[in-house]
Write an enzyme that holds these catalytic residues in place. Structure first.
Site, PDB file in Angstrom:
ATOM      1  N   GLU A 170      43.880  43.232  39.413  1.00  0.00           N
ATOM      2  CA  GLU A 170      43.956  43.880  40.721  1.00  0.00           C
ATOM      3  C   GLU A 170      42.559  44.320  41.148  1.00  0.00           C
ATOM      4  O   GLU A 170      41.723  44.697  40.313  1.00  0.00           O
ATOM      5  CB  GLU A 170      44.873  45.113  40.634  1.00  0.00           C
ATOM      6  CG  GLU A 170      44.937  45.888  41.959  1.00  0.00           C
ATOM      7  CD  GLU A 170      46.062  46.917  42.025  1.00  0.00           C
ATOM      8  OE1 GLU A 170      46.706  47.165  40.985  1.00  0.00           O
ATOM      9  OE2 GLU A 170      46.282  47.458  43.128  1.00  0.00           O
ATOM     10  N   ASN A 183      49.082  47.830  44.401  1.00  0.00           N
ATOM     11  CA  ASN A 183      48.981  48.555  45.666  1.00  0.00           C
ATOM     12  C   ASN A 183      47.960  47.909  46.601  1.00  0.00           C
ATOM     13  O   ASN A 183      48.118  47.917  47.820  1.00  0.00           O
ATOM     14  CB  ASN A 183      48.578  50.010  45.401  1.00  0.00           C
ATOM     15  CG  ASN A 183      49.630  50.753  44.596  1.00  0.00           C
ATOM     16  OD1 ASN A 183      50.770  50.331  44.514  1.00  0.00           O
ATOM     17  ND2 ASN A 183      49.238  51.871  44.003  1.00  0.00           N
ATOM     18  N   ASN A 209      54.688  44.705  47.162  1.00  0.00           N
ATOM     19  CA  ASN A 209      54.508  45.406  45.892  1.00  0.00           C
ATOM     20  C   ASN A 209      55.102  46.805  46.013  1.00  0.00           C
ATOM     21  O   ASN A 209      54.781  47.537  46.963  1.00  0.00           O
ATOM     22  CB  ASN A 209      53.004  45.528  45.590  1.00  0.00           C
ATOM     23  CG  ASN A 209      52.728  46.315  44.320  1.00  0.00           C
ATOM     24  OD1 ASN A 209      52.959  45.810  43.223  1.00  0.00           O
ATOM     25  ND2 ASN A 209      52.237  47.540  44.461  1.00  0.00           N
ATOM     26  N   GLU A 210      55.962  47.171  45.083  1.00  0.00           N
ATOM     27  CA  GLU A 210      56.530  48.530  45.015  1.00  0.00           C
ATOM     28  C   GLU A 210      56.836  49.084  46.409  1.00  0.00           C
ATOM     29  O   GLU A 210      56.480  50.221  46.736  1.00  0.00           O
ATOM     30  CB  GLU A 210      55.581  49.474  44.252  1.00  0.00           C
ATOM     31  CG  GLU A 210      55.433  49.072  42.801  1.00  0.00           C
ATOM     32  CD  GLU A 210      54.572  50.012  41.964  1.00  0.00           C
ATOM     33  OE1 GLU A 210      54.025  50.994  42.501  1.00  0.00           O
ATOM     34  OE2 GLU A 210      54.449  49.747  40.756  1.00  0.00           O
ATOM     35  N   TYR A 238      56.020  51.600  33.677  1.00  0.00           N
ATOM     36  CA  TYR A 238      54.961  52.202  32.879  1.00  0.00           C
ATOM     37  C   TYR A 238      55.642  53.267  32.042  1.00  0.00           C
ATOM     38  O   TYR A 238      56.262  54.184  32.580  1.00  0.00           O
ATOM     39  CB  TYR A 238      53.882  52.817  33.780  1.00  0.00           C
ATOM     40  CG  TYR A 238      53.124  51.761  34.562  1.00  0.00           C
ATOM     41  CD1 TYR A 238      52.084  51.057  33.966  1.00  0.00           C
ATOM     42  CD2 TYR A 238      53.464  51.448  35.876  1.00  0.00           C
ATOM     43  CE1 TYR A 238      51.401  50.073  34.667  1.00  0.00           C
ATOM     44  CE2 TYR A 238      52.784  50.466  36.583  1.00  0.00           C
ATOM     45  CZ  TYR A 238      51.748  49.780  35.975  1.00  0.00           C
ATOM     46  OH  TYR A 238      51.075  48.804  36.661  1.00  0.00           O
ATOM     47  N   GLU A 251      54.690  44.154  36.383  1.00  0.00           N
ATOM     48  CA  GLU A 251      53.713  45.154  35.915  1.00  0.00           C
ATOM     49  C   GLU A 251      54.390  45.919  34.795  1.00  0.00           C
ATOM     50  O   GLU A 251      55.472  46.481  35.004  1.00  0.00           O
ATOM     51  CB  GLU A 251      53.313  46.136  37.020  1.00  0.00           C
ATOM     52  CG  GLU A 251      52.393  45.550  38.061  1.00  0.00           C
ATOM     53  CD  GLU A 251      51.927  46.573  39.094  1.00  0.00           C
ATOM     54  OE1 GLU A 251      51.848  47.779  38.796  1.00  0.00           O
ATOM     55  OE2 GLU A 251      51.661  46.141  40.235  1.00  0.00           O
ATOM     56  N   GLN A 254      46.770  46.204  32.968  1.00  0.00           N
ATOM     57  CA  GLN A 254      46.088  45.109  33.600  1.00  0.00           C
ATOM     58  C   GLN A 254      45.120  44.458  32.608  1.00  0.00           C
ATOM     59  O   GLN A 254      44.963  44.959  31.504  1.00  0.00           O
ATOM     60  CB  GLN A 254      45.323  45.584  34.823  1.00  0.00           C
ATOM     61  CG  GLN A 254      46.233  46.252  35.851  1.00  0.00           C
ATOM     62  CD  GLN A 254      45.540  46.486  37.205  1.00  0.00           C
ATOM     63  OE1 GLN A 254      44.386  46.137  37.427  1.00  0.00           O
ATOM     64  NE2 GLN A 254      46.275  47.102  38.111  1.00  0.00           N
TER      65      GLN A 254
HETATM   66  O1  AHR Z   1      48.570  49.103  37.925  1.00  0.00           O
HETATM   67  C1  AHR Z   1      48.159  50.137  38.744  1.00  0.00           C
HETATM   68  C2  AHR Z   1      49.109  50.377  39.911  1.00  0.00           C
HETATM   69  O2  AHR Z   1      50.336  50.824  39.409  1.00  0.00           O
HETATM   70  C3  AHR Z   1      49.466  49.179  40.735  1.00  0.00           C
HETATM   71  O3  AHR Z   1      48.543  48.939  41.737  1.00  0.00           O
HETATM   72  C4  AHR Z   1      50.769  49.579  41.338  1.00  0.00           C
HETATM   73  O4  AHR Z   1      51.580  48.476  41.659  1.00  0.00           O
HETATM   74  C5  AHR Z   1      51.389  50.476  40.293  1.00  0.00           C
HETATM   75  O5  AHR Z   1      51.941  51.617  40.845  1.00  0.00           O
END
Ligand code: AHR
Length: 636
Positions: free
Chosen positions: A163, A203, A303-304, A378, A431, A479
């Site tokens: 990213e 994001n 995305n999200e 996450y 992710e 990432q």
């Molecule tokens: O990986 C960091 C951020 O976490 C990404 O940009 C977003 O998609 C997520 O909230």
């Protein structure tokens, strides 16, 4: 090397003592180093035992008479194994045993021990205070059946993510000015043979206008990135990213901007990448030095979108309505593309779980348009961030966390089956990572320092992906560089963090995932944030993959125990006779060990002993906090 007697005495395994009418037996557990015994004698109460009554045996090997052990015919004693000594025709008397072993490596070793069976609970208490290298191993059994195929593991599950965020792109994959790829990062990424890489966000994608990042570099506009609120030079864009993918052999996975972007803009992007050189966008691409199209198959839309922080944030109905014009137009540019739609991962089975409801709406209203329904996770999430942790509890919580991911994949697959029957929609986890608080003084929340423990977590996630291979066919660790990092760089150097290594090891895996029977000691773990409490989690977490012919079998074995070896018997059913080909182990000095610029391989991969296969099985010791990958193949 002189080994003090008090240490030698600790080799004696008190619980192993058996006393019969005609003699007795006991075991020694070699915790030091491989040794070669060239002669052995025994005394009971100071009186020599007749050598013809003494027989030695190491697990899995034939027994040897002590008289037959000579410098010319030595007795090899590998490290980490039990040596059983049987004595016939002599009593144990008061239990005072003296052992004299001549060894090639350390000369004569002599020690006297008061042999007695210990009370188990007291023994366990003592063991808890023994240093790691003196503890006995846990026992486990694994049965691998060649016929028990779950399905095919898609290589995309070992995917990555780049990213435009902090120093992932500029100063991570590319030099700080974006003018070229960094050779050090490139070498580390190449070694991973990454199957797929997602780009440009995250994001960032929701505010990115891809046309800012093509054409002559000096003419590209500088923009303000609204998502991360920093400047963006656009020196790295589509052509640079595709060149990077080509360098490392990865398929690109692009995410279009459905936040501040339009269907037309997204469609031009598909055409720019995939259409022939004689088309409008193909000509544009050719003018930028790339006449041949790339045929990019994977396209994410948004995305999200469910998150309040996202540019273009909306509800599920709004997103489903938006998907229509985007997907229809993008498919006009290339009908062969596969659409990854934004979903959300239900943490519970409750009907009012917000993620479940999001997915329901998207599947009902746009299920006919999409090929993947994605989610992000996450662990443990910010609700799991604490100032202080009990590190032992945290170790178990982190090691159990892949179970939650596996459950979410299952829930999403059920939703897909129920709400889009007949449609071939797969789950994508585009992710994922462990995200605990960064260390004090870290520059940003993404500067997490990963440990060996976290590598056990990552390997556990990959094992879960193998079990869920029929449902999950795409995943991207977030990432690749410097952000929740697999790889860390500074101006001049790059190193791999512990979570890099499961990816390296697992590229050995074969395509077919096998269902296993594992009998392992277990642990209970506490909940933390989005990680649930779990009971009876196996310490030894195993995956097995084989090729189409069954002649190559690759095992991935994660020993999650923080400080005890697991000694496992692995039974192979339905295979031709297999030979060990390769054994590699990821380990480190302790579960919290990390890598740094000064010690870049404190946690790393090394060669491990090849297993000795006897008939349909082998016995193998998995070091505490380790990931072992064993490759076995049929000969000839
Ligand atoms: O990986 C960091 C951020 O976490 C990404 O940009 C977003 O998609 C997520 O909230």
């Amino acid at each position: 090397m002189a080994i003090p007697e008090f240490i030698l005495r600790k080799l004696f395994v008190h619980e192993s003592l058996q006393v019969g009418e005609d003699g007795f037996s006991f075991a020694l557990h070699n915790t030091f180093a491989p040794g070669t015994i060239t002669g052995l004698a025994l005394k009971v109460g100071g009186q020599p035992v007749a050598p013809e009554g003494i027989v030695l045996q190491v697990e899995g090997e034939p027994p040897r008479d002590a008289r037959a052990i000579t410098p010319e015919a030595p007795f090899p004693l590998p490290v980490g194994v039990d040596l059983t000594i049987q004595v016939r025709g002599a009593g144990l008397g008061q239990g005072r045993l003296t052992l004299q072993a001549d060894t090639r490596e350390a000369g004569l070793l002599v020690f006297t021990v008061q042999a007695r069976k210990r009370d188990n609970s007291r023994q366990a208490q003592r063991r808890a205070h023994l240093p790691r290298f003196l503890r006995r191993s846990l026992r486990a059994e694994v049965e691998v059946d060649a016929e028990a195929v779950i399905g095919e593991v898609h290589p995309y599950v070992y995917g990555h993510f780049v990213e435009h965020l902090e120093r992932c792109v500029y100063g991570g994959v590319w030099t700080g000015d974006g003018s070229r790829l960094r050779e050090d990062t490139l070498a580390l990424v190449r070694a991973l043979r990454p199957p797929v890489i997602r780009y440009p966000g995250g994001n960032f994608a929701s505010g990115y206008h891809w046309e800012d990042g093509i054409g002559p570099r000096e003419q590209r506009p500088r923009r303000y990135d609204e998502a991360w609120q920093v400047g963006e030079s656009n020196q790295v864009g589509t052509d640079e990213f595709l060149a990077f993918c080509a360098e490392v052999g990865a398929d690109p996975f692009l995410v279009v901007n459905d936040g501040s972007g339009t269907p037309e803009e997204a469609t031009r992007w598909v055409a720019y990448c995939n259409n022939p050189p004689e088309t409008e966008q193909g000509r544009r691409r050719a003018a930028n030095g790339h006449p041949e199209p790339s045929t990019i198959r994977l396209w994410g839309v948004g995305n999200e979108v469910w998150g309040r922080w996202q540019i273009g944030h909306t509800d599920a109905a709004g997103y489903a309505a938006r998907l229509h014009p985007f997907v229809v137009a993008m498919r006009e540019a290339d009908p062969g593309i596969r659409i990854v739609a934004v979903g959300d991962g239900p943490l519970t089975d409750a009907p009012d779980d917000p993620a479940r409801q999001w997915n329901e709406t998207v599947l009902r209203e746009a299920g006919d348009l999409i090929d993947y329904l994605s989610f992000h996770i996450y662990q443990a999430g910010e609700e799991g961030w604490r100032e202080d942790y009990d590190l032992e509890a945290l170790h178990h919580t982190v090691c159990a966390a892949p179970l939650d991911m596996e459950a979410i994949i299952g829930r999403m697959a059920e939703q897909i089956k129920a709400l889009a029957p007949g449609r071939d929609i797969r789950v994508a986890l585009d992710e994922w990572n462990l995200w605990l608080p960064p260390p004090e003084g870290a520059e940003t929340m993404h500067r997490v320092i990963y440990t060996l423990r976290d590598a056990l977590y990552a390997a556990g996630v990959l094992n879960a992906f193998h079990r869920q291979c029929n449902e999950l066919t795409l995943a991207n660790l977030a990432q690749l560089v410097n952000v929740l990092p697999l790889i860390v760089t500074d101006e001049q150097r790059a190193y791999a963090t512990p979570i890099y290594y499961p990816f390296l090891l697992y590229r050995e895996m074969e395509r077919l995932s096998l269902r296993l029977r594992t009998d392992s000691p277990t642990f209970d773990s506490e909940g933390l944030g989005n990680i649930k409490p779990h009971r009876s989690v196996p310490y030894l977490d195993v995956t097995a993959t084989r090729d189409e012919t069954g002649r190559r079998l690759v095992l991935g074995m994660v020993n999650r125990h923080p400080d005890r070896t697991v000694r496992a018997t692995v039974v192979l059913r339905g295979f031709e006779p297999l030979q060990p080909v390769q054994a590699q182990v990821l380990s480190g000095p302790d579960p919290l060990a990390t890598n740094t610029f000064d010690a870049p391989e404190r946690v790393g991969v090394g060669e491990a002993p090849l297993p000795t296969i006897q008939g349909d099985r082998f016995v193998y010791r998995f070091p505490a906090s380790s990931v072992t990958v064993l490759v076995l193949a049929a000969g000839g």
